[in-house]
Design an enzyme around this catalytic site. Structure first.
Site, mmCIF file in Angstrom:
data_model
loop_
_atom_site.group_PDB
_atom_site.id
_atom_site.type_symbol
_atom_site.label_atom_id
_atom_site.label_comp_id
_atom_site.label_asym_id
_atom_site.label_seq_id
_atom_site.Cartn_x
_atom_site.Cartn_y
_atom_site.Cartn_z
ATOM 1 N N GLY A 38 -7.901 3.204 14.265
ATOM 2 C CA GLY A 38 -7.565 4.522 14.727
ATOM 3 C C GLY A 38 -7.191 5.710 13.804
ATOM 4 N N CYS A 39 -6.616 5.276 12.664
ATOM 5 C CA CYS A 39 -6.832 6.174 11.507
ATOM 6 C C CYS A 39 -8.051 6.578 11.124
ATOM 7 C CB CYS A 39 -5.874 5.715 10.384
ATOM 8 S SG CYS A 39 -4.097 5.280 10.934
ATOM 9 N N THR A 40 -9.102 5.699 10.812
ATOM 10 C CA THR A 40 -10.432 5.833 10.465
ATOM 11 C C THR A 40 -11.162 6.980 11.405
ATOM 12 O OG1 THR A 40 -10.705 3.881 9.287
ATOM 13 C CG2 THR A 40 -12.713 5.162 9.789
#
Length: 224
Positions: free
Chosen positions: A45-47
């Site tokens: 998700g952060c990527t």
């Protein structure tokens, strides 16, 4: 601490980025600042979120904003993450989670039944006057950068393109260069129908004539 709301003075900060440079809120006075908090470097998700901010970085800049990412990862992890995905904006190393606490995004989280302390995904839009303009407290990654751009009055550059129409199969060209329609192959007929009609009945063979004829009566008498 409670999360700052629109109209509140944004808490100041001074933290190192992935290159070891000190970044502060004060140095961006007079600009819009997109301060986004994310849980951990190089996770799915952060990527996705970081790459979305990367892809719209020019549009965000054109709308008069700078982007700053924040997580509790070290500067070294930030550097690897930024290099791997060519991120063009600073990632602040909030290893002591002081900034996350000041913005009310540090707290207990749960994952697969396991509880732990960490950063909640959230974004703050800080105005040129240093006050919070808008808050996204529970960010859903898909479409989030578009929401930030809309709040800034900007327009994204990565809108989904319509699906291309299917190409029609090219017509075959004849020797003269004109397109011709493919002739429909003639239906096959059975060999029986195709063969010329022949007489089905065989002619009866002629009756064989008697080889010997009976002598005439007159001739027999003459011999006596």
């Amino acid at each position: 601490m409670p999360m700052p709301q629109a109209g509140d003075q944004a808490p100041g900060f001074q933290l190192p980025d992935q290159d070891g440079n000190t970044v502060s809120l004060a140095q961006h006075a007079g600009k819009n600042v997109v301060l986004y908090f994310y849980p951990k470097d190089d996770t799915p998700g952060c990527t996705t979120e970081a790459c979305a901010f990367r892809d719209e970085h020019s549009a965000l800049g054109a709308a008069g904003a700078v982007v700053l990412g924040v997580s509790a990862d070290s500067t070294e992890r930030h550097r690897k993450f930024a290099t791997k995905y060519s991120l063009p904006f600073p990632l602040l190393a909030d290893t002591e989670h002081t900034l996350a606490e000041a913005y009310g995004v540090w707290g207990e989280k749960s994952l697969y039944g396991r509880k732990f302390l960490g950063i909640t995904r959230a974004t703050f839009l800080i105005g040129p006057d240093g006050k919070v303009k808008q808050v996204w407290p529970k960010v859903k990654v898909n479409g989030h950068v578009g929401e930030v751009l809309a709040a800034l009055g900007g327009q994204g550059t990565t809108a989904e393109a319509p699906a291309p129409a299917k190409k029609a199969a090219p017509a075959k060209k004849a020797a003269g260069g004109k397109a011709v329609k493919k002739a429909t192959p003639a239906k096959k007929v059975s060999a029986r129908k195709a063969a010329p009609k022949q007489a089905m009945k065989k002619t009866a063979p002629a009756k064989k004539a008697a080889t010997r004829k009976a002598p005439a009566k007159g001739a027999a008498r003459a011999r006596r």
